[in-house]
Design a protein around this motif. Sequence first.
Motif, PDB file in Angstrom:
ATOM      1  N   ALA A  34       0.800  -1.183   0.046  1.00  0.00           N
ATOM      2  CA  ALA A  34      -0.051  -0.052   0.006  1.00  0.00           C
ATOM      3  C   ALA A  34       0.851   1.347  -0.171  1.00  0.00           C
ATOM      4  CB  ALA A  34      -0.807   0.095   1.180  1.00  0.00           C
ATOM      5  N   THR A  35       0.200   2.288  -0.669  1.00  0.00           N
ATOM      6  CA  THR A  35       1.156   3.485  -0.747  1.00  0.00           C
ATOM      7  C   THR A  35       1.712   4.038   0.513  1.00  0.00           C
ATOM      8  OG1 THR A  35      -0.803   4.711  -0.950  1.00  0.00           O
ATOM      9  CG2 THR A  35       0.341   4.210  -3.066  1.00  0.00           C
ATOM     10  N   GLU A  36       0.731   3.896   1.655  1.00  0.00           N
ATOM     11  CA  GLU A  36       1.276   4.335   2.836  1.00  0.00           C
ATOM     12  C   GLU A  36       2.308   3.716   3.470  1.00  0.00           C
ATOM     13  OE1 GLU A  36      -2.309   2.464   2.692  1.00  0.00           O
ATOM     14  OE2 GLU A  36      -2.800   4.359   1.739  1.00  0.00           O
ATOM     15  N   MET A  42       9.968   5.728   2.936  1.00  0.00           N
ATOM     16  CA  MET A  42      10.649   7.123   2.292  1.00  0.00           C
ATOM     17  C   MET A  42      10.881   7.923   3.182  1.00  0.00           C
ATOM     18  SD  MET A  42       8.877   7.430  -1.427  1.00  0.00           S
ATOM     19  CE  MET A  42       8.874   6.462  -2.632  1.00  0.00           C
ATOM     20  N   CYS A  43       9.804   8.189   4.101  1.00  0.00           N
ATOM     21  CA  CYS A  43       9.840   9.387   4.899  1.00  0.00           C
ATOM     22  C   CYS A  43      11.077   8.884   5.992  1.00  0.00           C
ATOM     23  CB  CYS A  43       8.765   9.388   5.874  1.00  0.00           C
ATOM     24  SG  CYS A  43       8.342  10.983   6.760  1.00  0.00           S
ATOM     25  N   ALA A  44      11.040   7.600   6.578  1.00  0.00           N
ATOM     26  CA  ALA A  44      11.970   7.501   7.601  1.00  0.00           C
ATOM     27  C   ALA A  44      13.510   7.257   6.889  1.00  0.00           C
ATOM     28  CB  ALA A  44      11.716   5.805   7.827  1.00  0.00           C
ATOM     29  N   PHE A  45      13.785   7.017   5.613  1.00  0.00           N
ATOM     30  CA  PHE A  45      14.950   7.209   5.055  1.00  0.00           C
ATOM     31  C   PHE A  45      15.256   8.646   4.988  1.00  0.00           C
ATOM     32  CE2 PHE A  45      14.607   2.780   2.702  1.00  0.00           C
ATOM     33  CZ  PHE A  45      15.523   2.251   3.574  1.00  0.00           C
ATOM     34  N   LYS A  82       4.254   6.433 -10.233  1.00  0.00           N
ATOM     35  CA  LYS A  82       3.623   5.934  -8.913  1.00  0.00           C
ATOM     36  C   LYS A  82       4.669   6.349  -7.694  1.00  0.00           C
ATOM     37  CE  LYS A  82       0.419   2.726 -11.162  1.00  0.00           C
ATOM     38  NZ  LYS A  82       0.003   1.418 -11.091  1.00  0.00           N
ATOM     39  N   ILE A  83       5.559   6.013  -7.973  1.00  0.00           N
ATOM     40  CA  ILE A  83       6.658   6.308  -6.735  1.00  0.00           C
ATOM     41  C   ILE A  83       6.948   7.650  -6.547  1.00  0.00           C
ATOM     42  CG2 ILE A  83       9.053   6.125  -6.155  1.00  0.00           C
ATOM     43  CD1 ILE A  83       7.458   3.598  -5.740  1.00  0.00           C
ATOM     44  N   GLU A  84       6.977   8.526  -7.643  1.00  0.00           N
ATOM     45  CA  GLU A  84       6.989  10.122  -7.513  1.00  0.00           C
ATOM     46  C   GLU A  84       5.857  10.716  -6.628  1.00  0.00           C
ATOM     47  OE1 GLU A  84       8.968  12.013 -10.557  1.00  0.00           O
ATOM     48  OE2 GLU A  84      10.334  10.478 -10.712  1.00  0.00           O
ATOM     49  N   GLN A  85       4.703  10.033  -7.252  1.00  0.00           N
ATOM     50  CA  GLN A  85       3.351  10.603  -6.632  1.00  0.00           C
ATOM     51  C   GLN A  85       3.229  10.312  -5.234  1.00  0.00           C
ATOM     52  OE1 GLN A  85       0.777  12.234  -7.985  1.00  0.00           O
ATOM     53  NE2 GLN A  85       1.882  12.499  -9.712  1.00  0.00           N
ATOM     54  N   ILE A  86       3.913   9.130  -4.606  1.00  0.00           N
ATOM     55  CA  ILE A  86       3.844   8.720  -3.326  1.00  0.00           C
ATOM     56  C   ILE A  86       4.928   9.877  -2.733  1.00  0.00           C
ATOM     57  CG2 ILE A  86       4.559   7.108  -1.628  1.00  0.00           C
ATOM     58  CD1 ILE A  86       3.665   4.866  -3.837  1.00  0.00           C
ATOM     59  N   LEU A 122      15.711  19.193   4.285  1.00  0.00           N
ATOM     60  CA  LEU A 122      15.010  19.988   5.143  1.00  0.00           C
ATOM     61  C   LEU A 122      14.136  19.135   6.307  1.00  0.00           C
ATOM     62  CD1 LEU A 122      13.292  22.439   2.359  1.00  0.00           C
ATOM     63  CD2 LEU A 122      15.106  22.959   4.029  1.00  0.00           C
ATOM     64  N   GLN A 123      14.947  18.440   7.104  1.00  0.00           N
ATOM     65  CA  GLN A 123      14.292  17.460   8.077  1.00  0.00           C
ATOM     66  C   GLN A 123      13.771  18.288   8.997  1.00  0.00           C
ATOM     67  OE1 GLN A 123      17.824  15.337   9.042  1.00  0.00           O
ATOM     68  NE2 GLN A 123      17.333  13.851   7.647  1.00  0.00           N
ATOM     69  N   PRO A 124      12.633  17.877  10.031  1.00  0.00           N
ATOM     70  CA  PRO A 124      12.203  16.461   9.389  1.00  0.00           C
ATOM     71  C   PRO A 124      11.084  16.531   8.595  1.00  0.00           C
ATOM     72  CG  PRO A 124      11.146  17.515  11.376  1.00  0.00           C
ATOM     73  CD  PRO A 124      12.133  18.672  10.998  1.00  0.00           C
ATOM     74  N   HIS A 125      10.986  15.218   8.141  1.00  0.00           N
ATOM     75  CA  HIS A 125       9.751  14.899   7.038  1.00  0.00           C
ATOM     76  C   HIS A 125       8.781  14.024   7.751  1.00  0.00           C
ATOM     77  CE1 HIS A 125      12.631  16.485   3.781  1.00  0.00           C
ATOM     78  NE2 HIS A 125      13.429  15.684   4.385  1.00  0.00           N
ATOM     79  N   GLN A 126       7.668  14.460   6.890  1.00  0.00           N
ATOM     80  CA  GLN A 126       6.472  13.928   7.576  1.00  0.00           C
ATOM     81  C   GLN A 126       5.485  13.278   6.491  1.00  0.00           C
ATOM     82  OE1 GLN A 126       3.703  17.078   8.521  1.00  0.00           O
ATOM     83  NE2 GLN A 126       2.668  15.803  10.336  1.00  0.00           N
ATOM     84  N   SER A 127       4.944  12.166   6.788  1.00  0.00           N
ATOM     85  CA  SER A 127       4.286  11.366   5.844  1.00  0.00           C
ATOM     86  C   SER A 127       2.849  12.222   5.533  1.00  0.00           C
ATOM     87  CB  SER A 127       4.050   9.977   6.158  1.00  0.00           C
ATOM     88  OG  SER A 127       3.202   9.338   5.420  1.00  0.00           O
ATOM     89  N   GLY A 128       2.209  12.376   4.382  1.00  0.00           N
ATOM     90  CA  GLY A 128       1.138  12.915   4.200  1.00  0.00           C
ATOM     91  C   GLY A 128       0.092  11.775   4.425  1.00  0.00           C
TER      92      GLY A 128
END
Length: 153
Positions: A34-36, A42-45, A82-86, A122-128
Amino acid sequence: MLIQMINSWKKLEELKQAGAVEGLQLEFKKEFPATEKVAKTMCAFANAVGGLIIFGAEYDDKMTRKIRSFPGIDLVQQFDNKIEQIAMQVQPAIAVEVSPPIMVPGSAKKCVYSVLVYPGQLQPHQSGYDGKFWVRSGSQSVPLPENIIEKMY
């Protein structure tokens, strides 16, 4: 270990022969989840030192997480889009690089994809998707502690 883009079957075999293990900069996905879940990784990396996600890879067991094989996943139309959209769902924006499909020898439909996630500028990053800040801890993506988030800002 310096993580680099993998874009050939030869490089996958070299990774396997080196005994690669899922960890701080490497994630194996047996399927395209799933995209989430992809956004979370991605966010964690991006909140750590970057990393590589390999779709279509199997590891041996939950303890060692050593790469076993590359059975591949079904060919995904416009996988890179699809990856770029995520990736666009991670805020602030992160940079990713997507390999072309790496065809599994002897199969016309199975392939492996790799996605290189660069460390965030520009950390921190957040999952939308879930609104959480994720970071890599060993072979897991875990929530970033509040006190660390505050320090990063």
